[in-house]
Design an enzyme around this catalytic site. Structure first.
Site, mmCIF file in Angstrom:
data_model
loop_
_atom_site.group_PDB
_atom_site.id
_atom_site.type_symbol
_atom_site.label_atom_id
_atom_site.label_comp_id
_atom_site.label_asym_id
_atom_site.label_seq_id
_atom_site.Cartn_x
_atom_site.Cartn_y
_atom_site.Cartn_z
ATOM 1 N N SER A 32 -16.419 31.633 -16.427
ATOM 2 C CA SER A 32 -16.725 30.221 -16.199
ATOM 3 C C SER A 32 -15.644 29.242 -16.609
ATOM 4 O O SER A 32 -15.790 28.042 -16.380
ATOM 5 C CB SER A 32 -18.027 29.845 -16.911
ATOM 6 O OG SER A 32 -19.132 30.404 -16.257
ATOM 7 N N SER A 65 -18.994 28.294 -14.288
ATOM 8 C CA SER A 65 -19.993 27.268 -14.483
ATOM 9 C C SER A 65 -19.410 25.971 -15.008
ATOM 10 O O SER A 65 -20.076 24.940 -14.972
ATOM 11 C CB SER A 65 -21.055 27.775 -15.468
ATOM 12 O OG SER A 65 -20.478 28.028 -16.742
ATOM 13 N N LYS A 87 -18.201 19.648 -21.138
ATOM 14 C CA LYS A 87 -19.211 20.319 -20.309
ATOM 15 C C LYS A 87 -20.602 20.048 -20.884
ATOM 16 O O LYS A 87 -20.804 20.129 -22.103
ATOM 17 C CB LYS A 87 -18.927 21.819 -20.302
ATOM 18 C CG LYS A 87 -19.811 22.658 -19.394
ATOM 19 C CD LYS A 87 -19.408 24.142 -19.476
ATOM 20 C CE LYS A 87 -20.229 25.020 -18.562
ATOM 21 N NZ LYS A 87 -19.870 26.458 -18.698
#
Lengths: 422, 422
Positions: A163, A139, A70
């Site tokens: 997330s 996210s 990420k």
């Protein structure tokens, strides 16, 4: 249909037996990415050639398999922009600790995956591989989608509210948010430091447990675990009315199937302290975010989305007294959680309100995740169920603090039960 | 004699009444630095002109007063090298959260202060303003020395073992290590994330309490506090034999003076769990450091000092089982601390084994600090006593977790008692 995850444990066995090589698998990942990425949009940055080169030297249990990271984790060899134009083209001077741990375990970072803006709610461009008209969740949008689409066998994400578990649920893969502090957040762009938790993605629970064991050196693999007749507390929470009918039915189904498979299943109502703690999550998160992102507020206000800007302004308005009250509530709730669970091994609860919502304007709601992030307890998204639309419906298995191995083992058991009956 | 600290509270009153201006004070700081810095070596980087310019716009309780920031905190407008050649000339893309908080409170960052290598034990070039032949302590060497020499009224440091309280004691200024999580560590180069604590320096306890109140918005000022007849537990710890004769006599003196001034003073022996916790500190610190600094170990091994390299290698060899055992010990010790203290408001204990050791090859020992860092409780170095050599002897006041205001108030009271009798 772009959702066709790999089988990391199968690939590792194939490398071990000499039937294939890490480089060959990376090339196959490259082919999948070439085909699916234009639609899915999981990656912020890719380093295919570098990954092939690094795979030759990879030593350790991950044997050169690809990992998506990420884009809120620092990488010294790839740009890291934390999902905001403020940091477009930024090159960190070092790797985040968990990235070093992946490399030490023989993982090869193939690329940086799309995150929402600074890991909050403003979406990136990623689409759900199960249906590109739907959000992948956030996210950790790109990490979940990349694993679901078979672009990478493993990915790293982070969770401050929901997330990791939510995008795993929406995309139909396993997501694992460990007990707080099992995985270091050093080199993760902070949002709310007492909540930010590093999480992992892989196609199945057994895969994600192996991945976690490989990078932490902890005995988290599920293969050898005793999992007969787990004790399960089904927790519907005070937010049950927010779950879709399909999700409520899915929890009923899990209750029935788990009981039939030999589990001891009880339904547990959480006392009021947990709805207070749920409310405290936002106070703590927003107050801390207004400090963690003070530099961005004070120097790049115009480059923040209105959504985040308003949240940070609100966070700055929270008094230290209200913040301290919220922290006290959390301490009480953590103590109360053990009593509430009694002798249950795990909680079963929804991973999200339902399947991935249509459209890309929102990444969905984290209301079924925030309490568990706040409690610092391990949580696993178990894939396997689907809505009538064909979209995945995620079931969340939550364990006691520090009992990550048991939590993963029960999640793996449940995944097997759901698979056998579907 | 280079040790002649400023009076920040006096300067603030003078700015308020119009007798002077922030810019005039900055110029005076510049004169002091021009004179003392060649000997003291407190700064890694100075931005005098920038500070003057920023002081004109400074709004908030710090009114444009200068702050020195330890060079392990990111600053977007000044290089940040974390005390290692690995990061020589590094320019961070943002400010650490506490730096933003200082700026929001009207503080002006005058420069970055010297730190030991990556905030561990390998010394920088800073000398003790009280006697340049002696160490200033570490790892916040430059911050303590800069305040002691009157180069800045305030400074920021960090403590993982004893890196705030010890240099404050050696240099003869007030140092304040808040309860864990009062000040965010976002943007601090991590060493051991569950121990790393941001700390503050100022000439006196009242000054440092004001500084803390200004940047946190918390009611920490000591002026209005009720401090008559505090209840004090004198704790000599299982390491008492490591204290010098002068330090042992200093604690006896404090016991006598505090009693005479109306305090209720008892001597408390800590149970064995606290010596176990003391040992656990090193396990936790070194295990976490080997993860937090994994990138440096794996990519810049030759640029690490042998001392740090060996520590990180040792940390990497610590098993997760031993680490988890150490964390459990800490949890038990934290619960036991409240019982051990009874109804005492604070503990009084040495800030260091004695006065600053001669020479610059070592920054001294943190053995009288590590337990309190580990417990996450507030600690204050109270200056005012001196060894026969004239070097400062620091007394440490340790409070209950979260009772930072009370701890600072009692430390301020004790400082007054020591001053009246000296």
């Amino acid at each position: 249909m772009l959702a066709r995850p790999l089988s990391p444990l199968g690939l590792l066995a194939d490398i071990e037996s000499g039937r294939t090589s890490a480089a060959a698998i990376l090339r196959a990942c490259g082919d999948t990415i070439a085909e699916a990425e234009p639609i899915v949009g999981a990656f912020e940055h890719l380093d295919f050639d570098g990954a092939i080169a690094r795979s030759h030297d990879a030593a350790g249990p991950l044997r050169g398999l690809a990992v998506g990271v990420k884009d809120v984790f620092d990488t010294a060899d790839m740009p890291t922009s934390y999902g905001t134009q403020i940091y477009a083209g930024h090159h960190p001077v070092s790797d985040a600790a968990v990235v070093s741990m992946v490399r030490r375990a023989g993982g090869v970072v193939l690329g940086k995956t799309v995150t929402t803006e600074l890991a909050f709610f403003e979406p990136g461009r990623t689409r759900n591989p199960a249906n590109p008209g739907h959000t992948p969740g956030g996210s950790s949008s790109g990490s979940a989608a990349a694993v679901a689409a078979g672009m990478v066998p493993f990915a790293i994400g982070s969770q401050t509210g929901g997330s990791v578990i939510r995008p795993a649920a929406y995309c139909g893969v396993a997501g694992y948010k460990p007990s707080f502090r099992i995985l270091p957040t050093v080199g993760l762009k902070a949002f709310a430091w007492s909540l930010d938790t590093v999480g992992l993605f892989a196609p199945t629970v057994a895969d994600v447990a192996f991945f976690a064991a490989a990078i932490t050196g902890r005995s988290l693999e599920v293969t050898a675990k005793e999992t007969a007749a787990p004790r399960i507390a089904v927790v519907r929470t005070h937010l049950w009315h927010e779950a879709t009918g399909e999700m409520r039915a899915a929890i009923d189904t899990v209750e029935r199937l788990a009981t039939a498979a030999g589990a001891s299943v009880v339904s547990v109502d959480l006392p009021g302290i947990f709805s207070e703690a749920f409310a405290a999550h936002q106070v703590i998160q927003d107050h801390q975010a207004a400090m963690a992102l003070a530099y961005e507020m004070d120097n790049h206000r115009d480059l923040l989305s209105p959504l985040l800007r308003d949240t940070l302004d609100y966070g700055r308005s929270i008094s230290v007294e209200d913040y301290d009250t919220a922290r006290r509530t959390v301490r009480h709730a953590r103590l109360a959680l053990r009593d509430a669970l009694g002798d249950a091994d795990v909680i079963v609860t929804p991973s999200a309100t339902g399947a991935a919502p249509e459209g890309l304007a929102s990444t969905g709601s984290s209301i079924f995740n925030r309490l568990w992030t706040l409690m610092g307890v391990p949580a696993v998204n178990v894939p396997g169920l689907h809505a009538a639309s064909g979209l995945p419906l995620g079931i969340q298995v939550v364990g006691h603090h520090g009992r990550d191995g048991k939590t993963l083992a029960v999640a793996n058991w449940l995944e097997g039960v759901l698979k056998a009956k579907s």
